[in-house]
Design a protein around this motif. Structure first.
Motif, PDB file in Angstrom:
ATOM      1  N   SER A 169      -0.460   8.871   5.624  1.00 31.36           N
ATOM      2  CA  SER A 169      -0.060   8.504   4.267  1.00 31.36           C
ATOM      3  C   SER A 169      -1.234   8.624   3.298  1.00 31.36           C
ATOM      4  CB  SER A 169       0.490   7.079   4.242  1.00 31.36           C
ATOM      5  OG  SER A 169       1.698   6.990   4.960  1.00 31.36           O
ATOM      6  N   HIS A 170      -2.419   8.260   3.759  1.00 32.60           N
ATOM      7  CA  HIS A 170      -3.616   8.383   2.920  1.00 32.60           C
ATOM      8  C   HIS A 170      -3.894   9.848   2.608  1.00 32.60           C
ATOM      9  CE1 HIS A 170      -7.949   8.484   1.924  1.00 32.60           C
ATOM     10  NE2 HIS A 170      -7.681   7.327   1.344  1.00 32.60           N
ATOM     11  N   ALA A 213      -3.907   5.390  -8.726  1.00 29.34           N
ATOM     12  CA  ALA A 213      -4.755   5.661  -7.567  1.00 29.34           C
ATOM     13  C   ALA A 213      -6.089   4.947  -7.658  1.00 29.34           C
ATOM     14  CB  ALA A 213      -4.972   7.168  -7.433  1.00 29.34           C
ATOM     15  N   SER A 266      -5.828   1.008  -1.018  1.00 32.30           N
ATOM     16  CA  SER A 266      -5.137   1.877  -0.062  1.00 32.30           C
ATOM     17  C   SER A 266      -5.527   1.593   1.383  1.00 32.30           C
ATOM     18  CB  SER A 266      -5.447   3.348  -0.379  1.00 32.30           C
ATOM     19  OG  SER A 266      -6.833   3.602  -0.212  1.00 32.30           O
ATOM     20  N   LEU A 280      -2.940   1.780   4.282  1.00 30.27           N
ATOM     21  CA  LEU A 280      -2.208   3.011   4.577  1.00 30.27           C
ATOM     22  C   LEU A 280      -2.567   3.576   5.948  1.00 30.27           C
ATOM     23  CD1 LEU A 280      -2.479   4.974   1.210  1.00 30.27           C
ATOM     24  CD2 LEU A 280      -0.458   3.810   2.111  1.00 30.27           C
ATOM     25  N   MET A 327      -1.490  11.044  -0.013  1.00 27.05           N
ATOM     26  CA  MET A 327      -1.827  10.541  -1.334  1.00 27.05           C
ATOM     27  C   MET A 327      -2.993  11.315  -1.932  1.00 27.05           C
ATOM     28  SD  MET A 327      -3.086   6.751  -2.530  1.00 27.05           S
ATOM     29  CE  MET A 327      -4.737   7.047  -1.854  1.00 27.05           C
ATOM     30  N   SER A 353       0.828  -1.208   0.000  1.00 33.02           N
ATOM     31  CA  SER A 353       0.000   0.000   0.000  1.00 33.02           C
ATOM     32  C   SER A 353       0.859   1.253   0.000  1.00 33.02           C
ATOM     33  CB  SER A 353      -0.931   0.011   1.214  1.00 33.02           C
ATOM     34  OG  SER A 353      -1.872  -1.030   1.142  1.00 33.02           O
ATOM     35  N   TYR A 354       1.894   1.254   0.837  1.00 30.87           N
ATOM     36  CA  TYR A 354       2.753   2.428   0.929  1.00 30.87           C
ATOM     37  C   TYR A 354       3.474   2.678  -0.399  1.00 30.87           C
ATOM     38  CZ  TYR A 354       6.071   5.811   2.757  1.00 30.87           C
ATOM     39  OH  TYR A 354       6.808   6.954   2.970  1.00 30.87           O
ATOM     40  N   ASP A 380      -1.784  14.362  -3.544  1.00 30.97           N
ATOM     41  CA  ASP A 380      -1.182  14.056  -4.838  1.00 30.97           C
ATOM     42  C   ASP A 380      -2.251  13.830  -5.905  1.00 30.97           C
ATOM     43  OD1 ASP A 380       1.523  14.226  -4.117  1.00 30.97           O
ATOM     44  OD2 ASP A 380       1.505  12.199  -3.285  1.00 30.97           O
ATOM     45  N   ALA A 412       1.044   4.166  -2.901  1.00 29.13           N
ATOM     46  CA  ALA A 412       0.767   5.584  -2.663  1.00 29.13           C
ATOM     47  C   ALA A 412       1.908   6.459  -3.152  1.00 29.13           C
ATOM     48  CB  ALA A 412       0.509   5.818  -1.178  1.00 29.13           C
ATOM     49  N   GLN A 413       3.146   6.005  -2.917  1.00 30.70           N
ATOM     50  CA  GLN A 413       4.301   6.778  -3.369  1.00 30.70           C
ATOM     51  C   GLN A 413       4.399   6.785  -4.889  1.00 30.70           C
ATOM     52  OE1 GLN A 413       6.132   8.698  -1.380  1.00 30.70           O
ATOM     53  NE2 GLN A 413       4.763   8.035   0.265  1.00 30.70           N
ATOM     54  N   VAL A 426       1.926   7.056  -6.847  1.00 33.12           N
ATOM     55  CA  VAL A 426       1.050   8.160  -7.254  1.00 33.12           C
ATOM     56  C   VAL A 426       1.830   9.473  -7.191  1.00 33.12           C
ATOM     57  CG1 VAL A 426      -1.030   9.481  -6.695  1.00 33.12           C
ATOM     58  CG2 VAL A 426      -1.048   6.987  -6.488  1.00 33.12           C
TER      59      VAL A 426
END
Length: 398
Positions: free
Chosen positions: A329-330, A317, A322, A325, A333, A294-295, A336, A298-299, A301
């Motif tokens: 972190s969510h 995305a 997700s 997360l 994202m 998940s992490y 982003d 997200a990165q 994205v």
């Protein structure tokens, strides 16, 4: 400076430039003179360009975007927390401790539980609340290290490393750059004293995070890649903690590479990050760190947004899960995603995405520079949305 947030981005840049010529700042920033003039005249530029201009002005993006006024306008409680955090870092580093009676010295089990509680709050993105716990945790960890029983000296040093790292990360998020550098430096010293390769590796991404916040992007890339190379796990390595630290370093290298516009290096690093995440099989949380599928997703994205691949970022995305997360972190994202929606001219959708984050997590959002970037770029969208966001973030509408 109470009106700083009411100025346009161009007006702030012009004031920060002072007596220096546009040609000087453009050359120092590595951007064209046309781009700088366009910005000062009220035009919009991409976030990576703002980062370069901030570096050329020897300041932070948050200052250019008017985010410093909200920071200086912290609540009394938040200012008191940051002072306490600073005092704890500097006092313990100087050996100034409030030494309690022997029977009141903290125990390892109690300190471990306190650390877990602090990190849970940190993962929610409640950095000020985590800071309230971090200062006394650091002082208690320092006391434990001083009185550590024979054979527990390494455990005491490891606790101190974790405490300093937490203080550094919290200070970094709240804009206290000098405190962040100091705390992370102390954390490295105690990680090395503990002879703990996992904690030493963890501090690679912590250092990279502080360097990125300070616009020292090339140094952040070198730090993250060097930390990964020093502690690369072997295929026989069974400890997931080292994999987590390694994966985190790889990701921060990718983030830095994307901000430098190096798409090939970014792709290579993200490929490695996804491979490590797949090897873990799930998102793992340890000592204030998260890494896993998940992490990494997200990165992915975020780095695609930085590289200008908005469509790719939105596609990632939309497809990845997700649910693993942390809240922080969510939230990041979602910012982003809103940036990517701006890039494809979905102005109202971008503000809806931003409103969702800022409404539910306003304290977290006020310490971020990106919401102002999104508001600036989506200024053609609904006026009512812009007003709502300005009220939440404590800034003036475009």
């Amino acid at each position: 400076m109470s009106h700083w947030s009411e100025l346009t981005t161009g007006e702030r840049v012009k004031m920060l430039r002072g007596k220096a010529s546009q040609e000087t700042i453009a050359e120092r920033s590595g951007v064209s003179l046309h781009t700088l003039r366009k910005l000062e005249q009220g035009g919009n530029v991409a976030l990576p360009t703002l980062v370069k201009i901030a570096e050329g002005l020897h300041t932070e993006v948050s200052v250019i975007l008017g985010q410093q006024a909200p920071r200086r306008g912290m609540s009394t409680e938040d200012r008191a927390m940051l002072r306490a955090l600073s005092q704890a870092v500097h006092d313990t580093a100087a050996g100034i401790l409030l030494d309690p009676a022997e029977d009141a010295a903290p125990g390892l089990a109690d300190l471990t539980e306190a650390a877990e509680r602090m990190w849970r709050i940190y993962f929610r993105g409640a950095y000020a609340d985590a800071g309230v716990l971090a200062a006394p945790f650091l002082r208690s960890a320092a006391l434990y290290a001083r009185h550590a029983p024979v054979g527990k000296e390494a455990a005491g040093a490891a606790l101190l490393s974790d405490a300093y790292r937490a203080c550094g990360l919290i200070a970094n998020f709240l804009g206290a750059r000098d405190l962040a550098y100091s705390a992370v430096g102390h954390a490295m010293r105690y990680a090395e004293l503990a002879a703990d390769p996992v904690r030493v590796s963890m501090l690679g991404s912590a250092r990279a995070r502080v360097l990125l916040r300070d616009n020292r992007v090339e140094q952040a890339l070198r730090e993250a890649e060097a930390a990964a190379a020093r502690n690369e796990p072997t295929f026989s390595e069974q400890g997931s903690k080292l994999l987590v630290a390694y994966g985190k370093n790889i990701v921060f290298g990718a983030v830095a590479a994307s901000r430098l516009g190096d798409s090939e290096r970014t792709a290579d690093l993200m490929s490695q990050a996804h491979a490590v995440a797949a090897r873990l099989g799930r998102d793992v949380f340890t000592s204030g760190m998260q890494f896993g599928p998940s992490y990494a997703g997200a990165q992915a994205v975020g780095v695609n947004v930085a590289l200008g691949n908005a469509g790719r970022a939105l596609d990632i995305a939309a497809r990845f899960d997700s649910t693993g997360l942390t809240q922080a972190s969510h939230n990041r994202m979602m910012l982003d995603i809103a940036l990517a929606q701006c890039d494809v001219r979905q102005w109202d959708t971008a503000l809806d995405t931003l409103l969702e984050v800022c409404t539910d997590h306003s304290d977290w959002a006020r310490h971020q520079a990106i919401p102002s970037v999104i508001i600036q770029r989506a200024s053609r969208a609904s006026t009512s949305r812009l007003r709502k966001l300005s009220q939440i973030l404590g800034t003036s509408p475009i």
